[in-house]
Write an enzyme that holds these catalytic residues in place. Structure first.
Site, PDB file in Angstrom:
ATOM      1  N   ASP A  85      -1.948  -1.444   3.244  1.00  0.00           N
ATOM      2  CA  ASP A  85      -2.974  -0.969   2.298  1.00  0.00           C
ATOM      3  C   ASP A  85      -4.065  -0.140   2.960  1.00  0.00           C
ATOM      4  O   ASP A  85      -5.220  -0.137   2.524  1.00  0.00           O
ATOM      5  CB  ASP A  85      -3.611  -2.167   1.554  1.00  0.00           C
ATOM      6  N   LYS A 129      -2.071   4.743   2.921  1.00  0.00           N
ATOM      7  CA  LYS A 129      -0.942   5.621   3.284  1.00  0.00           C
ATOM      8  C   LYS A 129      -0.541   6.530   2.132  1.00  0.00           C
ATOM      9  O   LYS A 129      -0.215   7.699   2.332  1.00  0.00           O
ATOM     10  CB  LYS A 129       0.263   4.771   3.721  1.00  0.00           C
ATOM     11  N   THR A 148       4.906 -11.304  -1.257  1.00  0.00           N
ATOM     12  CA  THR A 148       4.681 -10.640  -2.543  1.00  0.00           C
ATOM     13  C   THR A 148       5.635 -11.167  -3.622  1.00  0.00           C
ATOM     14  O   THR A 148       5.598 -10.686  -4.746  1.00  0.00           O
ATOM     15  CB  THR A 148       4.890  -9.116  -2.403  1.00  0.00           C
ATOM     16  N   GLN A 153       4.031  -0.984   4.293  1.00  0.00           N
ATOM     17  CA  GLN A 153       3.347  -2.081   4.976  1.00  0.00           C
ATOM     18  C   GLN A 153       2.528  -1.515   6.154  1.00  0.00           C
ATOM     19  O   GLN A 153       2.294  -0.330   6.205  1.00  0.00           O
ATOM     20  CB  GLN A 153       4.336  -3.143   5.474  1.00  0.00           C
TER      21      GLN A 153
HETATM   22  P1  GDP Z   1      -1.349   1.961   0.881  1.00  0.00           P
HETATM   23  O1  GDP Z   1      -0.509   0.780   0.552  1.00  0.00           O
HETATM   24  O2  GDP Z   1      -1.558   2.111   2.339  1.00  0.00           O
HETATM   25  O3  GDP Z   1      -0.854   3.229   0.245  1.00  0.00           O
HETATM   26  O4  GDP Z   1      -2.792   1.663   0.254  1.00  0.00           O
HETATM   27  P2  GDP Z   1      -3.096   1.074  -1.225  1.00  0.00           P
HETATM   28  O5  GDP Z   1      -2.833   2.126  -2.229  1.00  0.00           O
HETATM   29  O6  GDP Z   1      -2.422  -0.236  -1.428  1.00  0.00           O
HETATM   30  O7  GDP Z   1      -4.638   0.727  -1.098  1.00  0.00           O
HETATM   31  C1  GDP Z   1      -5.575   1.716  -0.801  1.00  0.00           C
HETATM   32  C2  GDP Z   1      -6.621   1.752  -1.923  1.00  0.00           C
HETATM   33  O8  GDP Z   1      -7.733   2.484  -1.503  1.00  0.00           O
HETATM   34  C3  GDP Z   1      -6.132   2.459  -3.165  1.00  0.00           C
HETATM   35  O9  GDP Z   1      -6.743   1.886  -4.283  1.00  0.00           O
HETATM   36  C4  GDP Z   1      -6.611   3.900  -2.972  1.00  0.00           C
HETATM   37  O10 GDP Z   1      -6.793   4.591  -4.182  1.00  0.00           O
HETATM   38  C5  GDP Z   1      -7.920   3.657  -2.294  1.00  0.00           C
HETATM   39  N1  GDP Z   1      -8.358   4.683  -1.335  1.00  0.00           N
HETATM   40  C6  GDP Z   1      -7.605   5.427  -0.480  1.00  0.00           C
HETATM   41  N2  GDP Z   1      -8.406   6.168   0.331  1.00  0.00           N
HETATM   42  C7  GDP Z   1      -9.679   5.851  -0.014  1.00  0.00           C
HETATM   43  C8  GDP Z   1     -10.963   6.255   0.491  1.00  0.00           C
HETATM   44  O11 GDP Z   1     -11.082   7.035   1.431  1.00  0.00           O
HETATM   45  N3  GDP Z   1     -12.064   5.704  -0.120  1.00  0.00           N
HETATM   46  C9  GDP Z   1     -11.966   4.823  -1.159  1.00  0.00           C
HETATM   47  N4  GDP Z   1     -13.085   4.331  -1.687  1.00  0.00           N
HETATM   48  N5  GDP Z   1     -10.776   4.437  -1.652  1.00  0.00           N
HETATM   49  C10 GDP Z   1      -9.656   4.922  -1.081  1.00  0.00           C
HETATM   50  P1  IMO Z   2       1.818  -1.447   1.554  1.00  0.00           P
HETATM   51  O1  IMO Z   2       2.996  -0.540   1.782  1.00  0.00           O
HETATM   52  C1  IMO Z   2      -0.143  -5.247   2.328  1.00  0.00           C
HETATM   53  C2  IMO Z   2       2.427  -8.704   3.101  1.00  0.00           C
HETATM   54  C3  IMO Z   2       2.408  -9.804   2.053  1.00  0.00           C
HETATM   55  C4  IMO Z   2       2.642 -11.018   2.929  1.00  0.00           C
HETATM   56  C5  IMO Z   2       3.624 -10.483   3.966  1.00  0.00           C
HETATM   57  C6  IMO Z   2       5.087 -10.793   3.644  1.00  0.00           C
HETATM   58  O2  IMO Z   2       1.235  -1.337   0.191  1.00  0.00           O
HETATM   59  O3  IMO Z   2       0.815  -1.341   2.639  1.00  0.00           O
HETATM   60  P2  IMO Z   2       6.811  -9.811   1.877  1.00  0.00           P
HETATM   61  O4  IMO Z   2       6.761  -9.812   0.365  1.00  0.00           O
HETATM   62  O5  IMO Z   2       6.930  -8.471   2.484  1.00  0.00           O
HETATM   63  O6  IMO Z   2       7.832 -10.772   2.408  1.00  0.00           O
HETATM   64  O7  IMO Z   2       5.374 -10.422   2.319  1.00  0.00           O
HETATM   65  O8  IMO Z   2       3.460  -9.082   4.003  1.00  0.00           O
HETATM   66  N1  IMO Z   2       2.755  -7.354   2.587  1.00  0.00           N
HETATM   67  C7  IMO Z   2       1.847  -6.388   2.409  1.00  0.00           C
HETATM   68  N2  IMO Z   2       0.502  -6.404   2.566  1.00  0.00           N
HETATM   69  N3  IMO Z   2       0.478  -4.096   1.977  1.00  0.00           N
HETATM   70  C8  IMO Z   2       1.827  -4.059   1.834  1.00  0.00           C
HETATM   71  O9  IMO Z   2       2.485  -2.910   1.594  1.00  0.00           O
HETATM   72  C9  IMO Z   2       2.567  -5.242   2.022  1.00  0.00           C
HETATM   73  N4  IMO Z   2       3.881  -5.552   1.949  1.00  0.00           N
HETATM   74  C10 IMO Z   2       3.978  -6.847   2.316  1.00  0.00           C
HETATM   75  O10 IMO Z   2       1.161  -9.865   1.393  1.00  0.00           O
HETATM   76  O11 IMO Z   2       1.463 -11.349   3.602  1.00  0.00           O
HETATM   77 MG    MG Z   3      -0.586  -0.936  -0.611  1.00  0.00          MG
END
Ligand code: GDP
Ligand code: IMO
Ligand code: MG
Length: 436
Positions: free
Chosen positions: A18, A21, A135, A232
């Site tokens: 998260d 990416k 998850t 991840q």
């Molecule tokens: P990913 O899994 O790595 O793609 O990240 P996620 O989408 O799960 O979580 C990132 C969150 O942060 C999302 O809600 C994005 O919209 C938000 N986001 C990404 N870049 C920024 C930033 O620079 N500032 C803020 N405030 N939010 C961001």
């Molecule tokens: P993105 O691509 C954050 C975490 C789960 C748990 C552990 C194992 O959005 O960054 P799993 O279901 O994979 O067996 O869970 O990994 N986890 C993530 N945490 N971002 C993710 O993906 C994740 N994918 C799995 O919360 O701790």
């Molecule tokens: Mg994510």
């Protein structure tokens, strides 16, 4: 900035997922032809915000909103057809076309309802303190079947109905016996019904399915520029992460070669994605975790709630020991630093630069997760800034304290920051051509 000069590039999270990416991939894709998901499955949740509209992608690569991009789901992934088809349908309803711009590997493994069930039951049965906080998407059980080989089913198997029915009957008999015997599960799966359901899925997916390995190599020969989208984070990598509190695939860069079938030598750049602080969902050590008003404030300002499960994310200060370790085995040539805007309004910012474990100062990220659980962070303090950053578009627009903070993180990790996020939207980005 023109991203074409990057060459074939991998985007990898350097924390526990998260990091942002999805936003980085979407941004870079302005100058790439192909985007490849190479590991993981519907456990991922990648968010893209375009024109005020928010898209959360789980199985699909983050290139679906870029008309120029071919989206490839490669063989190292695990595919839940119900989730994937649901995502395709939901996007089409929102006017996002999916057709010739999507390819799915015939080598990818298939997630079945018994995988999801086992995921939930195993978590329920685990003793307190040993739950992983997965998850619940069936990821672990599906990868376990892949490596165990006896009970696995791949996408190509779905395309041979008679063979698939026979194989699924044997697999389901085994799964029912296992779930009944180990977890005292009363509900059982009906192989014939499941086969009907998955053969119907296969018919809908058929136009997208191909040998993506040969496809990617043909595109490479044609000079198409590729972006590999990590899912991840590196610290969730099954080999290098905080085992057993990890996912079941190589979410660090190592997964590119095995997952996509493209040799690492084809990669020119690795963009390591970091958040300006640290978050984690699910269980496992998080040395800088803040269970206080500061942690709550980061969660609220950063809207830190899981994209896939909606769970509140655990929040803490930036852990430079953890991120530097991730940088060792992923080798970033540049960094994307997101959520800098979230840290506005803190008088003081802290960065963990070492751990104290059993009275000793430790600079290295420990292999033993038990030791990491004992780690107390040793912090360095940096001055904060009060200005909101959402409208900053150039490096010079940032307050001096924010620039110093970015420089500090880049120095600690040992790679230049080339992109800074100041909000979720595409345009809320600062590009630093020469790197900071
Ligand atoms: P990913 O899994 O790595 O793609 O990240 P996620 O989408 O799960 O979580 C990132 C969150 O942060 C999302 O809600 C994005 O919209 C938000 N986001 C990404 N870049 C920024 C930033 O620079 N500032 C803020 N405030 N939010 C961001
Ligand atoms: P993105 O691509 C954050 C975490 C789960 C748990 C552990 C194992 O959005 O960054 P799993 O279901 O994979 O067996 O869970 O990994 N986890 C993530 N945490 N971002 C993710 O993906 C994740 N994918 C799995 O919360 O701790
Ligand atoms: Mg994510």
């Amino acid at each position: 900035m023109d991203f074409r000069g990057l060459g074939n590039t991998c985007v990898i999270g350097l924390q526990w997922g998260d990091e942002g990416k999805g936003k980085v991939v979407d941004l870079l894709l302005a100058d790439f032809d192909v985007v490849v998901r190479y590991c993981g499955g519907a456990n991922a949740g990648h968010t893209i915000v375009v024109g005020g509209e928010k898209f959360a992608l789980h199985q699909l690569p983050s290139g679906v909103l870029r008309p120029n991009a071919l989206n490839v789901i490669a063989g190292g992934t695990v595919i839940d057809p119900a989730v994937l088809l649901g995502e395709i349908a939901a996007l089409r309803q929102r006017g996002v076309p999916l057709g010739d711009n999507l390819r799915i590997s015939d080598r990818a493994h298939v997630v079945f309802p018994y995988h999801r069930r086992e995921d939930v039951l195993a978590e329920r049965a685990a003793r307190a303190g040993e739950k992983l906080g997965t998850t619940a998407r069936g990821i672990g059980p599906c990868y376990a079947d892949k490596y165990g080989r006896h009970w696995a089913i791949r996408v190509c198997d779905l395309l041979a109905p008679d063979r698939f029915r026979a194989r699924l009957a044997a697999v389901v008999a085994h799964k029912n016996a296992y779930l009944r015997g180990v977890f005292e599960e009363r509900e059982t799966f009906d192989a014939a019904r499941l086969a009907d359901e998955y053969l119907a899925f296969a018919e809908q997916l058929r136009p997208f399915i191909c040998n993506t390995t040969t496809l990617l190599h043909r595109l490479l020969r044609e000079g198409r520029q590729m972006l590999f989208e990590g899912a991840q984070g590196s610290l969730l990598d099954v080999d290098h992460g905080t085992y057993p509190y990890v996912t079941s695939s190589n979410s660090g860069g190592g997964g590119v070669a095995s997952g996509a079938g493209v040799p690492l030598a084809a990669l020119r750049s690795v963009i390591g994605v970091i958040k300006a602080y640290t978050t984690r969902v699910g269980a496992g050590p998080l040395p800088t975790e803040l269970n206080d008003a500061t942690g709550d404030r980061i969660r609220e300002r950063g809207r830190e709630f899981g994209t896939t499960t909606g769970r509140p994310r655990r929040c803490g200060w930036f852990d430079a020991v953890a991120a530097s370790y991730a940088a060792l085995f992923t080798g970033p040539t540049g960094l994307a630093l997101l959520h800098l805007d979230t840290l506005s309004g803190f008088e003081e910012l802290r960065v963990c630069v070492a751990y104290r474990i059993g009275g000793q100062i430790v600079n290295e990220f420990p292999s033993d997760t038990y030791l990491l659980e004992q780690a107390e962070p040793v912090y360095e303090s940096l001055p904060g800034w009060s200005e909101e950053l959402g409208d900053c578009r150039r490096w010079e627009d940032l307050p001096a304290a924010a620039r110093a903070y970015v420089r500090f993180l880049a120095d600690r990790i040992g790679a230049p920051v080339r992109l800074i996020g100041v909000g979720p939207a595409r345009e809320q980005t600062i590009l630093v051509a020469d790197g900071v």
